[in-house]
Scaffold this motif. Structure first.
Motif, PDB file in Angstrom:
ATOM      1  N   LEU A 107       0.833  -1.197   0.000  1.00 14.13           N
ATOM      2  CA  LEU A 107       0.000   0.000   0.000  1.00 14.13           C
ATOM      3  C   LEU A 107       0.870   1.250   0.000  1.00 14.13           C
ATOM      4  O   LEU A 107       1.940   1.283   0.614  1.00 14.13           O
ATOM      5  CB  LEU A 107      -0.917  -0.002   1.223  1.00 14.13           C
ATOM      6  N   LYS A 108       0.373   2.275  -0.666  1.00  8.30           N
ATOM      7  CA  LYS A 108       1.153   3.511  -0.747  1.00  8.30           C
ATOM      8  C   LYS A 108       1.402   4.120   0.624  1.00  8.30           C
ATOM      9  O   LYS A 108       2.442   4.715   0.875  1.00  8.30           O
ATOM     10  CB  LYS A 108       0.445   4.509  -1.661  1.00  8.30           C
ATOM     11  N   ARG A 109       0.422   3.965   1.532  1.00  8.44           N
ATOM     12  CA  ARG A 109       0.618   4.428   2.911  1.00  8.44           C
ATOM     13  C   ARG A 109      -0.408   3.743   3.799  1.00  8.44           C
ATOM     14  O   ARG A 109      -1.572   3.654   3.450  1.00  8.44           O
ATOM     15  CB  ARG A 109       0.480   5.954   3.008  1.00  8.44           C
ATOM     16  N   GLN A 110       0.050   3.266   4.954  1.00  7.24           N
ATOM     17  CA  GLN A 110      -0.856   2.657   5.918  1.00  7.24           C
ATOM     18  C   GLN A 110      -0.221   2.704   7.304  1.00  7.24           C
ATOM     19  O   GLN A 110       0.989   2.888   7.447  1.00  7.24           O
ATOM     20  CB  GLN A 110      -1.168   1.205   5.546  1.00  7.24           C
ATOM     21  N   ALA A 111      -1.056   2.545   8.325  1.00  5.97           N
ATOM     22  CA  ALA A 111      -0.561   2.457   9.699  1.00  5.97           C
ATOM     23  C   ALA A 111       0.114   1.101   9.872  1.00  5.97           C
ATOM     24  O   ALA A 111      -0.397   0.080   9.414  1.00  5.97           O
ATOM     25  CB  ALA A 111      -1.714   2.614  10.683  1.00  5.97           C
ATOM     26  N   VAL A 112       1.284   1.101  10.518  1.00  3.34           N
ATOM     27  CA  VAL A 112       2.055  -0.128  10.702  1.00  3.34           C
ATOM     28  C   VAL A 112       2.441  -0.274  12.167  1.00  3.34           C
ATOM     29  O   VAL A 112       2.715   0.724  12.863  1.00  3.34           O
ATOM     30  CB  VAL A 112       3.320  -0.130   9.815  1.00  3.34           C
ATOM     31  N   PHE A 113       2.478  -1.527  12.635  1.00  2.00           N
ATOM     32  CA  PHE A 113       2.850  -1.832  14.016  1.00  2.00           C
ATOM     33  C   PHE A 113       3.934  -2.907  14.011  1.00  2.00           C
ATOM     34  O   PHE A 113       3.975  -3.763  13.123  1.00  2.00           O
ATOM     35  CB  PHE A 113       1.628  -2.340  14.796  1.00  2.00           C
ATOM     36  N   SER A 114       4.801  -2.864  15.014  1.00  4.24           N
ATOM     37  CA  SER A 114       5.855  -3.862  15.152  1.00  4.24           C
ATOM     38  C   SER A 114       5.628  -4.646  16.434  1.00  4.24           C
ATOM     39  O   SER A 114       5.489  -4.055  17.505  1.00  4.24           O
ATOM     40  CB  SER A 114       7.227  -3.185  15.189  1.00  4.24           C
ATOM     41  N   CYS A 115       5.574  -5.975  16.328  1.00  3.42           N
ATOM     42  CA  CYS A 115       5.367  -6.815  17.503  1.00  3.42           C
ATOM     43  C   CYS A 115       6.716  -7.358  17.968  1.00  3.42           C
ATOM     44  O   CYS A 115       7.302  -8.246  17.329  1.00  3.42           O
ATOM     45  CB  CYS A 115       4.421  -7.969  17.190  1.00  3.42           C
ATOM     46  N   CYS A 173       6.770 -11.199  19.062  1.00  2.00           N
ATOM     47  CA  CYS A 173       6.936 -12.196  17.993  1.00  2.00           C
ATOM     48  C   CYS A 173       8.251 -12.024  17.238  1.00  2.00           C
ATOM     49  O   CYS A 173       8.878 -13.009  16.840  1.00  2.00           O
ATOM     50  CB  CYS A 173       5.770 -12.114  17.010  1.00  2.00           C
ATOM     51  N   VAL A 174       8.669 -10.786  17.012  1.00  3.35           N
ATOM     52  CA  VAL A 174       9.887 -10.506  16.243  1.00  3.35           C
ATOM     53  C   VAL A 174      10.752  -9.519  17.037  1.00  3.35           C
ATOM     54  O   VAL A 174      10.745  -8.310  16.775  1.00  3.35           O
ATOM     55  CB  VAL A 174       9.554  -9.922  14.853  1.00  3.35           C
ATOM     56  N   PRO A 175      11.514 -10.015  18.034  1.00  4.39           N
ATOM     57  CA  PRO A 175      12.323  -9.128  18.885  1.00  4.39           C
ATOM     58  C   PRO A 175      13.357  -8.324  18.107  1.00  4.39           C
ATOM     59  O   PRO A 175      13.756  -7.234  18.546  1.00  4.39           O
ATOM     60  CB  PRO A 175      13.007 -10.109  19.851  1.00  4.39           C
ATOM     61  N   ALA A 176      13.787  -8.842  16.946  1.00  8.62           N
ATOM     62  CA  ALA A 176      14.797  -8.132  16.161  1.00  8.62           C
ATOM     63  C   ALA A 176      14.238  -6.894  15.487  1.00  8.62           C
ATOM     64  O   ALA A 176      15.001  -6.072  14.964  1.00  8.62           O
ATOM     65  CB  ALA A 176      15.379  -9.077  15.101  1.00  8.62           C
ATOM     66  N   GLY A 177      12.915  -6.730  15.480  1.00  5.03           N
ATOM     67  CA  GLY A 177      12.310  -5.549  14.888  1.00  5.03           C
ATOM     68  C   GLY A 177      12.430  -5.487  13.390  1.00  5.03           C
ATOM     69  O   GLY A 177      12.686  -4.432  12.812  1.00  5.03           O
ATOM     70  N   VAL A 178      12.252  -6.627  12.718  1.00 10.23           N
ATOM     71  CA  VAL A 178      12.329  -6.645  11.250  1.00 10.23           C
ATOM     72  C   VAL A 178      11.023  -7.164  10.659  1.00 10.23           C
ATOM     73  O   VAL A 178      11.009  -7.821   9.621  1.00 10.23           O
ATOM     74  CB  VAL A 178      13.521  -7.507  10.757  1.00 10.23           C
ATOM     75  N   GLY A 179       9.922  -6.868  11.330  1.00 16.00           N
ATOM     76  CA  GLY A 179       8.618  -7.280  10.833  1.00 16.00           C
ATOM     77  C   GLY A 179       7.571  -6.259  11.229  1.00 16.00           C
ATOM     78  O   GLY A 179       7.653  -5.654  12.299  1.00 16.00           O
ATOM     79  N   GLY A 180       6.607  -6.064  10.358  1.00 17.31           N
ATOM     80  CA  GLY A 180       5.545  -5.106  10.643  1.00 17.31           C
ATOM     81  C   GLY A 180       4.190  -5.678  10.308  1.00 17.31           C
ATOM     82  O   GLY A 180       4.060  -6.481   9.377  1.00 17.31           O
ATOM     83  N   VAL A 181       3.167  -5.273  11.055  1.00 21.27           N
ATOM     84  CA  VAL A 181       1.817  -5.794  10.832  1.00 21.27           C
ATOM     85  C   VAL A 181       0.836  -4.641  10.658  1.00 21.27           C
ATOM     86  O   VAL A 181       1.090  -3.516  11.105  1.00 21.27           O
ATOM     87  CB  VAL A 181       1.357  -6.698  11.996  1.00 21.27           C
ATOM     88  N   CYS A 182      -0.282  -4.931  10.015  1.00 25.71           N
ATOM     89  CA  CYS A 182      -1.315  -3.927   9.782  1.00 25.71           C
ATOM     90  C   CYS A 182      -2.172  -3.725  11.028  1.00 25.71           C
ATOM     91  O   CYS A 182      -2.009  -4.429  12.026  1.00 25.71           O
ATOM     92  CB  CYS A 182      -2.177  -4.327   8.590  1.00 25.71           C
ATOM     93  N   THR A 183      -3.094  -2.803  10.962  1.00 27.61           N
ATOM     94  CA  THR A 183      -3.960  -2.486  12.103  1.00 27.61           C
ATOM     95  C   THR A 183      -4.780  -3.693  12.538  1.00 27.61           C
ATOM     96  O   THR A 183      -4.849  -4.032  13.722  1.00 27.61           O
ATOM     97  CB  THR A 183      -4.904  -1.332  11.747  1.00 27.61           C
ATOM     98  N   ALA A 184      -5.416  -4.360  11.578  1.00 29.00           N
ATOM     99  CA  ALA A 184      -6.273  -5.493  11.907  1.00 29.00           C
ATOM    100  C   ALA A 184      -5.497  -6.606  12.586  1.00 29.00           C
ATOM    101  O   ALA A 184      -5.955  -7.196  13.569  1.00 29.00           O
ATOM    102  CB  ALA A 184      -6.957  -6.010  10.641  1.00 29.00           C
ATOM    103  N   LEU A 233       3.916   2.551  14.981  1.00 23.91           N
ATOM    104  CA  LEU A 233       4.862   3.258  14.108  1.00 23.91           C
ATOM    105  C   LEU A 233       4.219   4.383  13.310  1.00 23.91           C
ATOM    106  O   LEU A 233       4.863   4.975  12.472  1.00 23.91           O
ATOM    107  CB  LEU A 233       5.516   2.258  13.147  1.00 23.91           C
ATOM    108  N   TRP A 234       2.957   4.670  13.544  1.00 26.06           N
ATOM    109  CA  TRP A 234       2.190   5.636  12.773  1.00 26.06           C
ATOM    110  C   TRP A 234       2.067   5.145  11.345  1.00 26.06           C
ATOM    111  O   TRP A 234       1.539   4.079  11.133  1.00 26.06           O
ATOM    112  CB  TRP A 234       2.769   7.045  12.874  1.00 26.06           C
ATOM    113  N   THR A 235       2.555   5.844  10.342  1.00 30.55           N
ATOM    114  CA  THR A 235       2.376   5.374   8.968  1.00 30.55           C
ATOM    115  C   THR A 235       3.717   5.078   8.304  1.00 30.55           C
ATOM    116  O   THR A 235       4.732   5.684   8.625  1.00 30.55           O
ATOM    117  CB  THR A 235       1.624   6.411   8.105  1.00 30.55           C
TER     118      THR A 235
END
Length: 415
Positions: free
Chosen positions: A53-61, A64-75, A89-91
Motif C-alpha cells: 500500500l502507498k501508505r498505511q498504519a504499521v505496528f511492530s510486535c 513475535c519478532v524481537p529483532a524488529g524486522v517485521g511489521g503488521v497492519c492495524t487489523a 509506528l504511525w504510517t
C-alpha cells in the motif's frame, strides 16, 4: 470577609469538573485522532491482499519478532497480537503486512494465513525496534521527565526530537504566533543531500519562520521570495549583496534561490507543458555543489509537492535519487488524513442513517418507551453522582447497583 475568604479557598481546592457535552467532545476528538493515524482503517481485514500500500498504519510486535524486522497492519495488531509488546509506528509507505510470514516463526496470521515467506520490498528502520531519532531513545521515554516533541522525516520516515535535527535553536523551526507548525513536510539532515535539487527552486517551496511569514507592504512577489526560508535565511549587507547564513555564500540581489544555481522567476513554476522543465534546465546534468551536500534540515511549505517539475528529466532524477514518491499525491500525510476524514464522515452518516431507520421502524408506544428509558437512566446517574462519595473509587458493584435500580423502576412503571 472571612466567609468570602473561606469560600474562595474551597473554590481553589475544588476538583476540576467537566460537563457531559465536554466529555463527549473529548471522546470524539480522540476518535478523530485515531482515525487520522489509522487512515480510517476499521481494523477488520488484513491489508496483505492489497499488496504494498502507498501508505498505511504499521505496528511492530517485539513479542513475535524481537529483532524488529517485521511489521503488521492495524487489523493484525488487534486480532493476532493482542496482549503482545506492540510498537505503534504511525504510517509507513509502500509496506505490506508481514504477520504470520517466516519472520514470525510458528505464529500464524488469524486473518490471512496464506502469505509469502517475506515481503522483499518492505523496508525497516530502528523504529521497528522501538527506538527513534539520532539518539535512539524510545517513545515515550521512561527516563525523560518531559516527553519532547518529535517530528517525522518525509523521506526516511524516522522520528526526531526537535533539538536533534542540527539547528542552533528549536526557535528556527517555522511556527506561527501560536506555536503551530508552518511547514507541511520535514526532511532530516541525513536525507536532505538526497534532495539537493530542491535548492534549485525559489523560496516559495520553503516554510518561513513566523517573523518572515508575511511580506512587508509594498514588496513585490520576487522580493518576498528572497528571505525567510529555513534552508538559507538571508539579510542584506552594506554592499548590497545577500549573505546566506547557513553556507556563507553570497548571491545576487536578484536571485530567487540562495544557491549558486540561478532559479527561474516564480511565474515559470506555474506549470510545465510539452515536457518543458519548470526550472529551465536539464536537472540531471546539474550536479550538486559542495554546499548542497551539507547536512541541514529542510522544512517545506504547504503544497510544495505540487510545485515540483514533472518533466522527463526531473522525473528520471527523482527515481535515481529514490524519491519518485514525492510527486505522488497519495504519498503525502495530508492526503492520507484527508481520505481518513472522508471515511470517518461516511461512517458517521451511515450510523446516523441506521439510527434514524431504527427509530422510524418503531411505533408510537415503542418510541415513548425508549424516551422514558433514556430519561430514567439520566435521572439515575444524576442521583448516583449526587450521593456518591467522590473520595472513593467507582466499583463494578456501584455500576451494577445503578442498573438494578433502573430495572426496578422499569418493572414498577410497567406493572
Amino acid at each position: 470577609m472571612a466567609a468570602e475568604g473561606s469560600a474562595g479557598a474551597f473554590e481553589d481546592d475544588a476538583e476540576p469538573t467537566i460537563t457531559i457535552g465536554e466529555y463527549i467532545e473529548g471522546i470524539e476528538a480522540e476518535e478523530l485522532e485515531a482515525d487520522l493515524v489509522l487512515g480510517g482503517d476499521d481494523g477488520k481485514e488484513c491489508t496483505y491482499g492489497g499488496g504494498y500500500l502507498k501508505r498505511q498504519a504499521v505496528f511492530s510486535c517485539l513479542t513475535c519478532v524481537p529483532a524488529g524486522v517485521g511489521g503488521v497492519c492495524t487489523a493484525c495488531s488487534l486480532a493476532c497480537h493482542d496482549g503482545h509488546e506492540v510498537v505503534e509506528l504511525w504510517t509507513k509507505r509502500k509496506f505490506r503486512c508481514d504477520c504470520g510470514n517466516s519472520k514470525f516463526g510458528s505464529h500464524v496470521c488469524k486473518l490471512c494465513p496464506e502469505k509469502d515467506p517475506e515481503n522483499p520490498a518492505n523496508s525497516y528502520n530502528h523504529n521497528f525496534k522501538g527506538s527513534y531519532c539520532t539518539c535512539g531513545r524510545p517513545y515515550p521515554d521512561p527516563e525523560a521527565e518531559k516527553q519532547d516533541e518529535m517530528i517525522q522525516c518525509c523521506i526516511c520516515e524516522d522520528w526526531f526530537h526537535e533539538d536533534h535535527i542540527g539547528l542552533n535553536s528549536i526557535e528556527e523551526i517555522p511556527r506561527d504566533e501560536e506555536g503551530e507548525p508552518l511547514y507541511e513536510d520535514f526532511i532530516c539532515p541525513k536525507c536532505s543531500p538526497q534532495c539537493y535539487f530542491l535548492k534549485l527552486y525559489p523560496d516559495t517551496i520553503w516554510a518561513s519562520n513566523k517573523h518572515n511569514s508575511a511580506p512587508k507592504a509594498g514588496t513585490t512577489d520576487s522580493a518576498a521570495m528572497k528571505g525567510g526560508s529555513i534552508h538559507g535565511d538571508t539579510e542584506k549587507s552594506e554592499n548590497g549583496v545577500l549573505i546566506n547564513h547557513l553556507n556563507g555564500e553570497k548571491t545576487s540581489d536578484n536571485d530567487n534561490c540562495p544557491t549558486d544555481s540561478a532559479a527561474p522567476e516564480k511565474a515559470c513554476l506555474d506549470g510545465s507543458s510539452d515536457g518543458i522543465c519548470k526550472l529551465g534546465m536539464n536537472i540531471s546534468t546539474n550536479t550538486p555543489s559542495a554546499d548542497s551536500e551539507k547536512n541541514v534540515p529542510f522544512f517545506m511549505s504547504k503544497g510544495w509537492r505540487e510545485v515540483m517539475c514533472r518533466c522527463e528529466n526531473c522525473t528520471n532524477l527523482y527515481a535515481q535519487q529514490g524519491v519518485a514518491y514525492l510527486t505522488d499525491k497519495e504519498d503525502s500525510i495530508e492526503e492520507y488524513e484527508k481520505v481518513a476524514k472522508q471515511k470517518r464522515e461516511k461512517k458517521l452518516e451511515q450510523q446516523e442513517g441506521a439510527e434514524e431507520n431504527f427509530l422510524n421502524s418503531l411505533d408510537h408506544v415503542q418510541k415513548i418507551e425508549i424516551l422514558s428509558g433514556i430519561n430514567d437512566m439520566k435521572n439515575e446517574f444524576q442521583s448516583f453522582l449526587e450521593s456518591f462519595d467522590s473520595s472513593k473509587p467507582v466499583t463494578s458493584e456501584d455500576i451494577r447497583a445503578v442498573f438494578e435500580n433502573l430495572a426496578k423502576k422499569k418493572k414498577q412503571r410497567l406493572s
